[in-house]
Design an enzyme around this catalytic site. Structure first.
Site, PDB file in Angstrom:
ATOM      1  N   GLY A 139       0.838  -1.193   0.000  1.00  0.00           N
ATOM      2  CA  GLY A 139       0.000   0.000   0.000  1.00  0.00           C
ATOM      3  C   GLY A 139       0.874   1.243   0.000  1.00  0.00           C
ATOM      4  O   GLY A 139       0.554   2.255  -0.648  1.00  0.00           O
ATOM      5  N   CYS A 193       7.830   4.948  18.254  1.00  0.00           N
ATOM      6  CA  CYS A 193       8.920   4.933  19.231  1.00  0.00           C
ATOM      7  C   CYS A 193      10.236   5.185  18.519  1.00  0.00           C
ATOM      8  O   CYS A 193      10.869   4.273  18.024  1.00  0.00           O
ATOM      9  CB  CYS A 193       8.954   3.605  19.967  1.00  0.00           C
ATOM     10  SG  CYS A 193      10.048   3.666  21.378  1.00  0.00           S
TER      11      CYS A 193
HETATM   12  C1  LIG Z   1      -4.409   3.382   5.939  1.00  0.00           C
HETATM   13  C2  LIG Z   1      -3.152   2.697   5.507  1.00  0.00           C
HETATM   14  N1  LIG Z   1      -2.576   3.070   4.365  1.00  0.00           N
HETATM   15  C3  LIG Z   1      -1.452   2.489   3.912  1.00  0.00           C
HETATM   16  C4  LIG Z   1      -0.848   1.483   4.620  1.00  0.00           C
HETATM   17  C5  LIG Z   1       0.427   0.894   4.094  1.00  0.00           C
HETATM   18  O1  LIG Z   1       0.219  -0.382   3.598  1.00  0.00           O
HETATM   19  P1  LIG Z   1       1.437  -1.416   3.471  1.00  0.00           P
HETATM   20  O2  LIG Z   1       1.652  -1.980   4.828  1.00  0.00           O
HETATM   21  O3  LIG Z   1       0.909  -2.428   2.498  1.00  0.00           O
HETATM   22  O4  LIG Z   1       2.592  -0.677   2.959  1.00  0.00           O
HETATM   23  C6  LIG Z   1      -1.408   1.056   5.820  1.00  0.00           C
HETATM   24  C7  LIG Z   1      -0.768  -0.006   6.629  1.00  0.00           C
HETATM   25  O5  LIG Z   1      -0.924  -0.077   7.830  1.00  0.00           O
HETATM   26  C8  LIG Z   1      -2.597   1.682   6.283  1.00  0.00           C
HETATM   27  O6  LIG Z   1      -3.176   1.328   7.425  1.00  0.00           O
END
Ligand SMILES: Cc1ncc(COP(=O)(O)O)c(C=O)c1O
Length: 390
Positions: free
Chosen positions: A71, A328
């Site tokens: 993501g 942290c």
């Molecule tokens: C809202 C949101 N966007 C983007 C990401 C990033 O995704 P990835 O862990 O696949 O890089 C996360 C991951 O926790 C998320 O919660």
């Protein structure tokens, strides 16, 4: 007793049904989807089958969907790619970006980087429930605004944002919108067309699919510049050989998530509501984002006067995994940026825990968790009082 995982917003366990469709691609013969021979063609069919499944599940047409490795990569690709696109066209006019102050770090830090290189960034603070006012986003738009970023659901408190309304207001000005739907997919209904955005991102490991597989939707006709350059994969929008097993897993996990959405959401909200009802007996606690629409599985609670990281470690030792939400760095916990943006004071933020339920949890586990939480909370409170000499 087996440990209980209550941190599904961080990542989810792999559904065995998803693993089953991935295994042949991990242990079977080689196959690069770009190869012209029969091995390659089989892999190409598998990747395109997953792409069809994504489009059937969330809308859009298959060629609009691009597979990425995370993501984070998908969000970075849109921000940094569009910034580059703006620079190449507008030359001397500095581009302007509007984001909410509660976006994921993959958007916040990308915006920081753009700001450091001359772009202007407007960060819209949410209300005290973590909800962003769509009209305030619209007020921030300028002629030089090249992108608006608004997540569909916040990862820490679960607040759901008015993405459809913001997309409508931005469309009137011809300004594209990126919706980070990483936390929303699999928990609430998502349709790219109904949202009316231009770009949307998701990640398989948040809905019982594999790590290392994510997707980005680019509305047909929307500007896009590849962030990773190299081979011509993904219609020249994301260079790099596709991770075939992970992509196949993403497709299957998404099909299951959409087919089972109602029952999953009902089960998760039943556990979350039971948990929150039980919190009343635990003394001085408050629930963040309770006054706004939230994800069905997420509860973020302030245990006033208690250090959340100590409580989290005690719970972990008792076999319950939750998140303290604070970053942290340099050994000293820093209050969560999301809670801070919501106007929550640092000491309350540092006493907040996130509990995120998932499909593998049960009401019996929820009850056991409440019992252990009550005992550990009493222990931390008495320890804190003793340390303060009260
Ligand atoms: C809202 C949101 N966007 C983007 C990401 C990033 O995704 P990835 O862990 O696949 O890089 C996360 C991951 O926790 C998320 O919660």
């Amino acid at each position: 007793m087996a440990a209980v995982y209550l941190d599904h917003n961080a990542t989810t366990p792999l559904d065995p049904r998803v693993l089953e469709v991935m295994l042949p691609w991990m242990s079977g013969g080689p196959g690069n989807p770009s190869s012209v021979h029969s091995f390659g063609q089989r892999a190409r069919e598998a990747v395109d089958g997953a792409r069809d499944a994504v489009a059937r599940s969330l809308g859009g047409v298959p060629p609009e969907w691009v597979f990425t490795a995370s993501g984070t990569e998908a969000n970075n690709a849109v921000l940094l790619g569009l910034a580059h696109h703006w620079q190449a066209r507008a030359k001397d006019l500095p581009g302007h970006l509007v984001i909410s102050a509660v976006e994921h770090p993959s958007i916040l830090r990308a915006a920081d980087r753009l700001e450091a290189s001359g772009f202007r960034v407007t960060r819209i603070a949410p209300d005290s429930d973590g909800a962003v006012d769509g009209e305030r986003v619209a007020e921030a738009l300028e002629d030089a605004t090249f992108l608006v970023c608004l997540m569909l659901a916040n990862n820490e408190v679960g607040s759901i944002q008015p993405v459809g309304r913001v997309a409508e207001l931005c469309r009137e000005r011809g300004i594209p919108v990126l919706c980070d739907a990483v936390q929303a997919v699999g928990k609430i209904p998502v349709s790219v067309r109904e949202l009316g955005v231009d770009y949307l991102t998701l990640g398989a490991h948040k809905f019982y699919g594999p790590l290392g597989a994510a997707a980005l939707w680019v509305r047909g006709g929307a500007a896009f510049e590849s962030y990773l350059v190299g081979g011509g994969q993904e219609r020249r929008r994301r260079a790099g050989t596709e991770n075939v097993p992970a992509v196949v897993g993403l497709g299957k996990a998404l099909e299951l998530a959409v087919a089972e959405l109602d029952e999953r959401a009902a089960a998760m909200s039943a556990m979350r509501d039971r948990f929150e009802a039980g919190l009343g007996a635990l003394g001085d606690v408050s629930i963040h984002a309770r006054g706004t629409a939230r994800l069905p599985n997420t509860s973020n609670i302030a245990f006033h006067g208690v250090a959340a990281d100590s409580l989290m470690i005690r719970l972990d030792l008792e076999g319950f995994a939750v998140s303290a939400g604070s970053a942290c760095s340099s050994g000293k916990p820093e209050p969560s940026a999301t809670l801070t943006a919501m106007g929550i004071d640092p000491s309350t933020a540092l006493s907040s825990l996130r509990v995120s339920f998932g499909t593998t949890n049960s009401l019996a586990e929820t009850d056991r968790f409440l019992e252990v939480l009550e005992r550990q909370l009493a222990a931390v409170r008495s320890h804190t009082r003793a340390a303060a000499g009260i």
